[in-house]
Write a protein that holds these residues in place. Structure first.
Motif, PDB file in Angstrom:
ATOM      1  N   LEU A 207       0.863  -1.189   0.000  1.00  0.00           N
ATOM      2  CA  LEU A 207       0.000   0.000   0.000  1.00  0.00           C
ATOM      3  C   LEU A 207       0.896   1.234   0.000  1.00  0.00           C
ATOM      4  O   LEU A 207       1.712   1.406   0.913  1.00  0.00           O
ATOM      5  N   ILE A 208       0.726   2.060  -1.018  1.00  0.00           N
ATOM      6  CA  ILE A 208       1.548   3.264  -1.122  1.00  0.00           C
ATOM      7  C   ILE A 208       0.635   4.466  -0.923  1.00  0.00           C
ATOM      8  O   ILE A 208      -0.141   4.824  -1.814  1.00  0.00           O
ATOM      9  N   GLY A 209       0.701   5.053   0.266  1.00  0.00           N
ATOM     10  CA  GLY A 209      -0.164   6.194   0.568  1.00  0.00           C
ATOM     11  C   GLY A 209      -1.632   5.851   0.489  1.00  0.00           C
ATOM     12  O   GLY A 209      -2.481   6.719   0.326  1.00  0.00           O
ATOM     13  N   SER A 210      -1.963   4.602   0.617  1.00  0.00           N
ATOM     14  CA  SER A 210      -3.347   4.147   0.509  1.00  0.00           C
ATOM     15  C   SER A 210      -3.757   3.626   1.883  1.00  0.00           C
ATOM     16  O   SER A 210      -3.112   2.732   2.423  1.00  0.00           O
ATOM     17  N   HIS A 211      -4.828   4.181   2.432  1.00  0.00           N
ATOM     18  CA  HIS A 211      -5.114   3.958   3.850  1.00  0.00           C
ATOM     19  C   HIS A 211      -6.292   3.029   4.041  1.00  0.00           C
ATOM     20  O   HIS A 211      -7.329   3.433   4.576  1.00  0.00           O
ATOM     21  N   VAL A 237       3.805   1.980   2.638  1.00  0.00           N
ATOM     22  CA  VAL A 237       4.681   3.117   2.354  1.00  0.00           C
ATOM     23  C   VAL A 237       3.871   4.373   2.653  1.00  0.00           C
ATOM     24  O   VAL A 237       2.878   4.646   1.976  1.00  0.00           O
ATOM     25  N   ASP A 238       4.253   5.101   3.674  1.00  0.00           N
ATOM     26  CA  ASP A 238       3.416   6.235   4.088  1.00  0.00           C
ATOM     27  C   ASP A 238       4.205   7.091   5.068  1.00  0.00           C
ATOM     28  O   ASP A 238       4.818   6.549   5.985  1.00  0.00           O
ATOM     29  N   PRO A 239       4.178   8.415   4.909  1.00  0.00           N
ATOM     30  CA  PRO A 239       4.843   9.258   5.908  1.00  0.00           C
ATOM     31  C   PRO A 239       4.180   9.153   7.278  1.00  0.00           C
ATOM     32  O   PRO A 239       4.715   9.619   8.265  1.00  0.00           O
ATOM     33  N   ARG A 240       3.020   8.554   7.314  1.00  0.00           N
ATOM     34  CA  ARG A 240       2.232   8.465   8.544  1.00  0.00           C
ATOM     35  C   ARG A 240       2.011   6.997   8.889  1.00  0.00           C
ATOM     36  O   ARG A 240       1.776   6.171   7.997  1.00  0.00           O
ATOM     37  N   PHE A 241       2.075   6.671  10.172  1.00  0.00           N
ATOM     38  CA  PHE A 241       1.805   5.302  10.619  1.00  0.00           C
ATOM     39  C   PHE A 241       0.285   5.140  10.670  1.00  0.00           C
ATOM     40  O   PHE A 241      -0.362   5.414  11.676  1.00  0.00           O
ATOM     41  N   SER A 242      -0.267   4.713   9.554  1.00  0.00           N
ATOM     42  CA  SER A 242      -1.717   4.619   9.395  1.00  0.00           C
ATOM     43  C   SER A 242      -2.244   3.356  10.074  1.00  0.00           C
ATOM     44  O   SER A 242      -1.463   2.528  10.562  1.00  0.00           O
ATOM     45  N   VAL A 243      -3.550   3.181  10.043  1.00  0.00           N
ATOM     46  CA  VAL A 243      -4.137   1.935  10.550  1.00  0.00           C
ATOM     47  C   VAL A 243      -3.565   0.745   9.786  1.00  0.00           C
ATOM     48  O   VAL A 243      -3.191  -0.274  10.363  1.00  0.00           O
ATOM     49  N   GLY A 614      -6.294  12.876   4.498  1.00  0.00           N
ATOM     50  CA  GLY A 614      -6.807  11.517   4.333  1.00  0.00           C
ATOM     51  C   GLY A 614      -8.226  11.431   4.866  1.00  0.00           C
ATOM     52  O   GLY A 614      -8.957  12.422   4.853  1.00  0.00           O
ATOM     53  N   ARG A 615      -8.557  10.264   5.339  1.00  0.00           N
ATOM     54  CA  ARG A 615      -9.950  10.016   5.687  1.00  0.00           C
ATOM     55  C   ARG A 615     -10.072   9.418   7.078  1.00  0.00           C
ATOM     56  O   ARG A 615      -9.103   8.901   7.627  1.00  0.00           O
ATOM     57  N   ALA A 616     -11.284   9.444   7.588  1.00  0.00           N
ATOM     58  CA  ALA A 616     -11.622   8.743   8.832  1.00  0.00           C
ATOM     59  C   ALA A 616     -12.649   7.679   8.489  1.00  0.00           C
ATOM     60  O   ALA A 616     -13.472   7.882   7.588  1.00  0.00           O
ATOM     61  N   PRO A 617     -12.627   6.548   9.198  1.00  0.00           N
ATOM     62  CA  PRO A 617     -13.523   5.443   8.825  1.00  0.00           C
ATOM     63  C   PRO A 617     -14.996   5.802   8.888  1.00  0.00           C
ATOM     64  O   PRO A 617     -15.800   5.208   8.188  1.00  0.00           O
ATOM     65  N   PHE A 685      -0.908  16.128   9.286  1.00  0.00           N
ATOM     66  CA  PHE A 685      -1.993  15.383   8.640  1.00  0.00           C
ATOM     67  C   PHE A 685      -3.334  15.864   9.170  1.00  0.00           C
ATOM     68  O   PHE A 685      -3.494  16.129  10.363  1.00  0.00           O
ATOM     69  N   LEU A 686      -4.292  15.960   8.244  1.00  0.00           N
ATOM     70  CA  LEU A 686      -5.670  16.319   8.578  1.00  0.00           C
ATOM     71  C   LEU A 686      -6.620  15.364   7.856  1.00  0.00           C
ATOM     72  O   LEU A 686      -6.367  15.011   6.701  1.00  0.00           O
ATOM     73  N   VAL A 687      -7.702  15.013   8.503  1.00  0.00           N
ATOM     74  CA  VAL A 687      -8.784  14.330   7.787  1.00  0.00           C
ATOM     75  C   VAL A 687      -9.553  15.395   7.006  1.00  0.00           C
ATOM     76  O   VAL A 687      -9.889  16.453   7.539  1.00  0.00           O
ATOM     77  N   HIS A 688      -9.797  15.118   5.746  1.00  0.00           N
ATOM     78  CA  HIS A 688     -10.469  16.063   4.854  1.00  0.00           C
ATOM     79  C   HIS A 688     -11.971  16.119   5.163  1.00  0.00           C
ATOM     80  O   HIS A 688     -12.554  15.130   5.575  1.00  0.00           O
ATOM     81  N   GLY A 689     -12.577  17.286   4.942  1.00  0.00           N
ATOM     82  CA  GLY A 689     -14.040  17.370   4.994  1.00  0.00           C
ATOM     83  C   GLY A 689     -14.589  18.138   6.175  1.00  0.00           C
ATOM     84  O   GLY A 689     -15.806  18.169   6.371  1.00  0.00           O
ATOM     85  N   TYR A 690     -13.718  18.747   6.969  1.00  0.00           N
ATOM     86  CA  TYR A 690     -14.186  19.505   8.137  1.00  0.00           C
ATOM     87  C   TYR A 690     -14.032  21.009   7.879  1.00  0.00           C
ATOM     88  O   TYR A 690     -13.669  21.439   6.797  1.00  0.00           O
ATOM     89  N   GLY A 691     -14.323  21.781   8.936  1.00  0.00           N
ATOM     90  CA  GLY A 691     -14.161  23.230   8.842  1.00  0.00           C
ATOM     91  C   GLY A 691     -15.177  23.885   7.927  1.00  0.00           C
ATOM     92  O   GLY A 691     -14.872  24.853   7.237  1.00  0.00           O
ATOM     93  N   HIS A 692     -16.413  23.382   7.930  1.00  0.00           N
ATOM     94  CA  HIS A 692     -17.448  23.975   7.070  1.00  0.00           C
ATOM     95  C   HIS A 692     -17.751  25.407   7.484  1.00  0.00           C
ATOM     96  O   HIS A 692     -17.885  25.714   8.667  1.00  0.00           O
TER      97      HIS A 692
END
Ligand code: SF4
Length: 759
Positions: A207-211, A237-243, A614-617, A685-692
Motif C-alpha cells: 500500500l503506497i499512501g493508501s489507507h 509506504v506512508d509518511p504516517r503510521f496509518s491503521v 486523508g480520511r476517517a472510517p 496530517f488532517l482528515v479532509h471534509g471539516y471546517g465547514h
C-alpha cells in the motif's frame, strides 16, 4: 449571517406545506418493495448505499414509516451482508434536520446566502429560462455540469440531450484520474471502480499512501481483513503510521513526494536479481529491454538519500514481493493527485505489478465481468466531442479522457481559457469549494457566471453561492439507475425508495425530466418515472424485476476471473501487449518510461510542514460531517503533529491551533493538536471534509479545519491534467493567540519558530 437570512418563507401555501413537516405524501407513486420483518413488526426494503461511491447493497428496516436500522444485504456481492460505519449511519442523513427542504431562489448578491422559498414550478422555470437564454446566445457549450454521485446520471443525460459536452466530475482530475490513465497506458485497461484488486487472495500487499481501514471501501476492507487472517505480508509506504501500517510487516515512512524513486529502485532490484516473472514478461510485455536499461541506475543506494528508506529495507521488501508473485499486489490507490507527476508514478506502480506478473492473476488483479444492460441507457449515444471547454486546445493534457473540473472552472473566468467561455453551471452533489484546489479561483469562476443551479440534499457551501437550489430526495427516498459494475461476478442491484421523500424534496429522475420538458428535449426522457426506467433496464439484462426489488441484488453467471483459469489476456494498448515502454507517451512527447527528477520534490521551508490529508472510517469527507450519528464517533478533525515538533513548538496534546499556509492563508477555524510519533517530523496530517463555513450545516459548521482552504497551490499533471495538491506547507498559530487577538485573517504572526525547528 443568521439563519433567518437564509430562508425567508414564501407564500401561505408553502407555509402550509412547511407545517406538514415530513408528512408530505409520495406523489410520484409506489415506493420500494417492502418485505415483512417479523423481528420488528415492520418491513425490510433492499436498496444500495450512497454514503460513498462503493454502492454496497443494504437492507433498510422500516417501522411506522421511519427507517430504524440499515444493515448489509447478504445477497449483494459488494457488501456481503456487512456495511462500514457510514453505511449503517445513513439514517443520520435521511433525518438530518438541516436538509434542504424546499426549492430556493436567490435574493440579493450572489454568495450573500439570502434566499426565498419558492414552488417547484417557479424554480424549474427559472432554471429552464436561464439555460435557454445561455444556449440561445452562446450555444450549449456555454453550459457545464459538475457532478458527484450515482444520481448524477439523470443530469448527464439532460446535458447530453441539450448538446453540452462539458460534463465534469472532480473525482477524475482531483482524485483517481492519473491512476486510470497510468493503468490504461500500461495494461490497456483502467483499474475500474470498484477496483479489481484481489486483496483477499494476495500473499503480499503493498500500500503506497493508501489507507485501507481509514478508507472504508467496504469489500476491500473485508478483503484486507482476510489477507491479514491469511498471514499475507503487508508493506505500507506512508509518511504516517496509518491503521494499515499497524497491520504491516514493514512500514516505510517515506520522504513525502519520493514514491517514484522507491518504485524505480524496487524495479531495479527485481530485474538485477532476476526475481521478476520472466515467463509472464516474455509472453505479454512490450519494452522490457528499454525498461531494464532505464532502471539500471536506480539502485537502492541511489534511492536512499531521496526517499529516506535504507537500501537493505528496499531489497528486503522487493524480495518479499518476488517471493509471493504472482499473488503480490502493489495497490493502485484511489486518491492519487499528489505532486503533479501522478500519471508517471501510477505508471510505475502498474509496471511493478507487471514485473510481478500480477495483472490477471490470483492474488493480484482479477479480470472483472460486467452484466450486459442494453435497455434505456441513461446516456445518449456518445458522440465524440473533439473540444470541450476545459481544453480548447486538445494538445494540452492530451491523454485526459474525461472533462477536467478545474479546466471548466478556468473556462468560466473571462480570459481564463479563451472563448467561448462557460456561462451557466449545474452542480450536482459536489461541494466545489471543498473539492477543487484554490478556492479563490473557484469563487472567481462562480462570480463570473450568468447562472448557477445546485441540486443537493444538504446546504453545502456551494448552495450558498447558487441562484437556484433544488432539494433532492436522499438515496433512501428515490429510484436511481441500475447498478451493474464490473466485478468478480456480474450482477445488478437496484436503488429503490425505502420511505417516501421527506419535505418537498424530489428525486433526481423527476427533476431532470421536468427540466428536459421545459427545455424542449422531453422526448429524450420517454420513461414515465424512475421505476419504469429501471424496470426496462433490469428486464433488458434478463433479470426478473419483481425479484430484483425483493432481493436488491441479483448475481448473473460469469466467466473465469484469472488467466490461470482460462480468462483470455487482452491488452487494449497499441502493441496489444502490456506496455512497459509506452509508445503513446512517446508519441505525445512525454517520457515513455517513468523517470525521476530531483526537482519533483520540494522540501518544506523552515518552520513549515507538508500538509497531507486523508480520511476517517466514519466519514466520507464533507458529505457526512454534518451527520450527527456518525459524528458521535468523529466530530472534528485533529492536526497530527510529530511529538518532537510539538515539543519544539511547545504545543500540548489537545491544544487548539489554526494553520496558515505558505501563501499566508489561514484556516477559518482551529482544531486540536494530536501529538504523535506516528507521523514524520516534516509533515502534518488532517482528515479532509471539516471546517465547514456554511452556517446552515448547523452541526458541522466551524468544527475543525478545512484543508481545501489551505490548498492554494497545485501542480498540474502534464499528461492528463490532474491537480497534485500535496504541494502545500503549513505552520501553526495558537488558537489562544488568534482568538484573543480578534481573529482577523492574516493579522496574526506565526508562533515564533525556534532555532531548533529551523535547524
Ligand atoms: S463502503 Fe460504506 S459508505 Fe460506501 S457504499 Fe459501502 S456501506 Fe456505504
Amino acid at each position: 449571517m443568521r439563519r433567518r437570512d437564509f430562508i425567508k418563507v414564501g407564500g401561505a401555501g408553502l407555509a402550509g406545506a412547511a407545517a406538514l413537516g415530513g408528512a408530505t405524501g409520495n406523489w410520484y407513486g409506489l415506493y420500494g418493495s417492502p418485505i415483512p420483518d417479523p423481528a420488528t413488526d415492520g418491513t425490510v426494503v433492499p436498496s444500495f448505499c450512497e454514503l460513498c461511491f462503493w454502492k454496497c447493497g443494504i437492507r433498510a428496516h422500516v417501522k411506522d414509516g421511519r427507517v430504524t436500522k440499515i444493515q448489509g444485504n447478504p445477497a449483494d456481492p459488494l457488501s456481503g451482508g456487512m456495511l462500514c460505519p457510514r453505511g449503517a449511519g445513513g439514517t443520520g442523513l435521511l433525518y438530518d434536520p438541516d436538509r434542504l427542504k424546499r426549492p430556493l431562489l436567490r435574493k440579493g448578491a450572489r454568495g450573500a446566502q439570502t434566499f426565498e422559498e419558492v414552488s417547484w414550478d417557479t424554480a424549474l422555470d427559472a432554471v429552464a429560462s436561464n439555460f435557454r437564454r445561455i444556449i440561445d446566445q452562446h450555444g450549449p457549450h456555454a453550459l457545464g455540469l459538475f457532478s458527484h454521485g450515482f444520481g448524477a446520471s439523470w443530469f448527464t443525460h439532460l446535458f447530453r440531450a441539450l448538446g453540452s459536452p462539458n460534463l465534469a466530475a472532480p473525482s477524475y482530475a482531483q482524485c483517481r484520474g492519473p491512476r486510470d490513465v497510468g493503468f490504461q497506458l500500461t495494461f490497456g485497461s483502467p483499474v475500474g471502480s470498484p477496483e479489481a484488486t484481489d486483496v483477499a487472495n494476495t500473499r503480499c500487499l503493498v500500500l503506497i499512501g493508501s489507507h485501507l481501514g481509514e478508507n472504508m471501501h467496504n469489500t476491500q476492507v473485508q478483503d484486507f481483513a482476510a489477507a491479514i487472517r491469511n498471514d499475507a505480508d503487508i508493506i505500507v509506504v506512508d509518511p504516517r503510521f496509518s491503521v494499515a501500517a499497524s497491520k504491516a510487516r514493514h512500514w516505510l515512512p517515506i520522504r513525502p513526494g519520493s514514491d517514484l524513486a522507491l518504485l524505480l529502485a524496487w524495479m531495479n532490484v527485481l530485474i538485477a536479481a532476476e526475481k521478476y516473472d520472466r515467463a509472464y514478461i516474455e509472453q505479454y510485455a512490450y519494452g522490457f529491454e528499454q525498461l531494464k536499461a532505464h532502471v539500471a541506475p536506480y539502485t537502492p543506494e541511489w534511492a536512499f538519500p531521496r526517499t529516506g528508506i535504507e537500501p537493505q529495507v528496499i531489497r528486503a521488501t522487493a524480495e518479499l514481493m518476488a517471493g509471493a508473485r504472482p499473488a503480490a499486489l502493489v495497490h493502485p490507490g484511489r486518491h492519487v493527485t499528489w505532486y503533479g507527476n501522478d500519471t508517471q508514478r501510477t505508471r510505475a506502480i502498474a509496471i511493478l505489478n507487471a514485473l510481478l506478473g500480477s495483472w490477471g492473476r490470483r492474488g493480484g488483479f482479477f479480470m472483472p465481468a460486467q452484466a450486459e444492460v442494453p435497455g434505456y441507457t441513461c446516456s445518449l449515444p456518445h458522440v465524440a466531442e473533439p473540444v470541450t471547454a476545459d481544453r480548447p486546445d486538445p494538445s494540452v493534457y492530451p491523454l485526459a479522457d474525461e472533462v477536467l473540473a478545474q479546466g471548466l472552472c478556468q473556462a468560466t473566468i473571462p480570459g481564463g481559457l479563451g472563448t467561448p467561455r462557460v456561462r451557466g453551471w449545474m452542480v450536482y452533489g459536489s461541494n466545489l469549494l471543498s473539492t477543487l484546489p484554490n478556492q479563490k479561483e473557484t469563487q472567481a469562476a462562480i462570480q463570473a457566471l450568468d447562472f448557477l443551479v445546485s441540486v443537493d440534499v444538504l446546504p453545502m457551501e456551494i448552495v450558498g453561492w447558487s441562484d437556484v437550489v433544488l432539494p433532492e430526495a436522499t438515496y433512501l427516498e428515490r429510484w436511481d439507475d441500475l447498478n451493474h459494475p464490473a466485478w468478480r461476478t456480474p450482477f445488478v442491484s437496484v436503488r429503490q425508495p425505502v420511505v417516501p421523500a421527506l419535505y418537498d424534496s424530489k428525486p433526481g429522475w423527476w427533476i431532470a425530466k421536468e427540466l428536459g420538458n421545459r427545455l424542449g428535449v422531453g422526448d429524450h426522457f420517454p420513461w414515465a418515472d424512475g421505476e419504469a426506467y429501471v424496470k426496462v433496464r433490469a428486464e433488458s439484462a434478463g433479470v426478473d424485476f419483481e425479484r430484483l426489488k425483493r432481493e436488491g441484488s441479483v448475481a448473473l453467471a460469469g466467466g473465469p476471473r484469472y488467466f490461470e483459469d482460462g480468462a483470455v489476456p487482452e491488452f487494449g494498448t497499441d502493441s496489444g501487449k502490456i506496455e512497459l515502454y509506452s509508445q503513446t507517451l512517446a508519441q505525445h512527447g512525454f517520457e515513455p518510461l517513468p523517470t525521476w527528477h530531483d526537482d519533483d520534490v520540494e522540501d518544506p521551508p523552515a518552520g513549515y510542514y507538508r500538509l497531507l490529508t486523508g480520511r476517517a472510517p466514519s466519514h466520507t469527507f464533507g458529505r457526512t460531517t454534518n451527520n450527527r450519528l456518525l459524528s458521535q464517533v468523529h466530530a472534528e478533525n485533529e492536526v497530527w503533529v510529530n511529538a518532537q515538533v510539538a515539543q519544539q513548538w511547545g504545543l500540548a496534546h489537545g491544544e487548539r491551533v489554526y494553520l496558515q499556509n505558505q501563501d499566508g492563508v489561514r484556516s477559518s477555524f482551529s482544531a486540536p493538536v494530536k501529538v504523535t510519533s506516528r507521523i514524520r517530523p516534516d509533515a502534518v496530517f488532517l482528515v479532509h471534509g471539516y471546517g465547514h463555513r456554511a452556517r446552515e450545516l448547523r452541526f458541522a459548521h466551524g468544527r475543525g479545519i478545512d484543508d481545501t482552504e489551505l490548498i492554494t497551490r497545485y501542480r498540474t499533471d502534464p499528461i492528463m491534467g490532474g491537480t497534485g495538491m500535496n504541494v502545500n506547507f503549513v505552520t501553526f498559530l495558537r488558537a489562544a493567540d488568534v482568538d484573543g487577538a480578534g481573529a482577523t485573517p492574516g493579522a496574526h504572526a506565526a508562533l515564533a519558530v525556534t532555532a531548533e525547528v529551523r535547524a
